[in-house]
Design a protein around this motif. Structure first.
Motif, PDB file in Angstrom:
ATOM      1  N   GLN A   1       0.400  -1.256  -0.021  1.00 21.58           N
ATOM      2  CA  GLN A   1       0.182  -0.423  -0.377  1.00 21.58           C
ATOM      3  C   GLN A   1       0.954   1.439  -0.416  1.00 21.58           C
ATOM      4  OE1 GLN A   1      -1.791   2.942   0.312  1.00 21.58           O
ATOM      5  NE2 GLN A   1      -1.474   3.021   2.636  1.00 21.58           N
TER       6      GLN A   1
ATOM      7  N   PRO B   1      -1.721   8.434   3.488  1.00 20.79           N
ATOM      8  CA  PRO B   1      -2.689   8.759   4.364  1.00 20.79           C
ATOM      9  C   PRO B   1      -3.452   9.858   4.512  1.00 20.79           C
ATOM     10  CG  PRO B   1      -0.422   8.555   5.452  1.00 20.79           C
ATOM     11  CD  PRO B   1      -0.247   8.433   3.864  1.00 20.79           C
ATOM     12  N   ASN B   2      -2.756  11.078   4.373  1.00 18.36           N
ATOM     13  CA  ASN B   2      -3.165  12.525   4.641  1.00 18.36           C
ATOM     14  C   ASN B   2      -4.471  13.358   3.313  1.00 18.36           C
ATOM     15  OD1 ASN B   2      -0.712  12.377   3.239  1.00 18.36           O
ATOM     16  ND2 ASN B   2      -1.316  15.281   3.679  1.00 18.36           N
TER      17      ASN B   2
ATOM     18  N   TYR C   1     -10.705   8.743   3.142  1.00 19.71           N
ATOM     19  CA  TYR C   1      -9.115   7.703   4.088  1.00 19.71           C
ATOM     20  C   TYR C   1      -8.264   6.953   3.282  1.00 19.71           C
ATOM     21  CZ  TYR C   1      -9.039  13.092   4.852  1.00 19.71           C
ATOM     22  OH  TYR C   1      -9.708  14.150   4.666  1.00 19.71           O
TER      23      TYR C   1
ATOM     24  N   LYS D   1      -7.170   5.207   5.977  1.00 23.74           N
ATOM     25  CA  LYS D   1      -7.251   3.971   7.213  1.00 23.74           C
ATOM     26  C   LYS D   1      -8.827   3.394   7.474  1.00 23.74           C
ATOM     27  CE  LYS D   1      -9.090   8.011   9.596  1.00 23.74           C
ATOM     28  NZ  LYS D   1      -7.788   8.912  10.879  1.00 23.74           N
ATOM     29  N   GLU D   2      -9.550   4.135   5.987  1.00 23.27           N
ATOM     30  CA  GLU D   2     -11.016   3.574   6.253  1.00 23.27           C
ATOM     31  C   GLU D   2     -11.184   2.232   5.605  1.00 23.27           C
ATOM     32  OE1 GLU D   2     -13.742   7.016   7.018  1.00 23.27           O
ATOM     33  OE2 GLU D   2     -12.381   8.209   5.983  1.00 23.27           O
TER      34      GLU D   2
END
Length: 263
Positions: A97, A101-102, A180, A182-183
């Motif tokens: 990946q 992340p932002n 994002y 992380k989701e």
């Protein structure tokens, strides 16, 4: 390099030293790939496949041999010129990946186009105006040189947003555009990465295990998309361990102890 080749590799070798002993991870490899050709490389882990991809993308320098990419001698380019060539000419789907992340999913997809001023051609490889089949569902990041970035105009920005959304829709994550990383699940992130790799309409798409995190249905969708991309003129080079993916390719090579052979 022949006129019709996007990628031409001759006598490519990359040696490493382990415990004082030199060995070739890539050993005298020859490979040519023209527009619209879809080739796969199979083989056990540790036999040089990722090293070969990293040589093609200029992330490693060869010990011997040559790599011609879209008329450019990869080994002769400095880091800045190679970064620009990577961003404009290559779409790279890596094993791990590499989404930022932002940034949301759609901003991750748009980013390569923003940094090089927009897609390469007016006519998209996956054209916005065409009705396409609805999508069902290396370890190194893409390298983009920040010096080439510039703020796009409003019409250009709208075009980028539409194209990015279209690509996300085609890999069945369009409804996750404003999530994002992380989701997202691993498979969802993989599909966003594929959309990002296609954003700049690359002449060469390199896909390192593009179906590794996907179920059978999503694998079929991704492979149909890659086949469509090749049919529209992009050279596609895929490394895979997935036998189901091989039915979509034109030819298959096996890599064993650094040597590449057509199956």
């Amino acid at each position: 390099m022949t006129e019709e080749s996007v990628l031409e590799i001759r006598g490519l070798t990359r040696e490493f030293v382990r415990r004082g002993v030199s060995f070739p991870a890539v050993d005298d490899v020859n490979l040519a790939l023209g527009p619209g050709e879809f080739s796969a490389i199979v083989g056990r882990s540790g036999n040089g496949k990722s090293t070969l991809l990293n040589l093609i993308t200029g992330l490693l320098k060869p010990s011997a041999g040559s790599i011609m990419l879209d008329g450019n001698d990869v080994a002769a380019l400095n880091d800045r010129r190679m970064s620009d060539l990577r961003n404009r000419t290559i779409g790279f789907v890596t094993q791990i990946q590499t989404l930022l992340p932002n940034l949301t999913a759609i901003d991750n997809v748009i980013l390569p186009a923003v940094l090089c001023g927009g897609p390469r051609r007016e006519n998209a490889i996956v054209d916005e105006e065409r009705t396409l089949e609805p999508a069902v569902d290396s370890d190194l990041p893409d390298v983009i040189h920040p010096a080439s970035s510039r703020k796009p105009s409003a019409p250009q920005s709208d075009h980028m947003m539409r194209r990015a959304q279209m690509l996300l829709d085609q890999v069945l994550v369009g409804d996750l555009a404003f999530c994002y990383p992380k989701e997202l699940s691993g498979g969802e992130m993989r599909r966003v990465s594929i959309a990002r790799a296609l954003m700049n309409e690359p002449k060469l798409l390199i896909a390192d295990e593009p179906t590794g995190d996907l179920d059978a249905e999503s694998t079929a969708v991704v492979m149909r998309l890659l086949r469509r991309v090749a049919d529209d003129g992009t050279a596609v080079l895929m490394v895979t361990h997935d036998p189901d993916a091989l039915e979509y390719v034109d030819r298959t090579y096996r890599m064993d102890r650094g040597r590449l052979a057509l199956i």
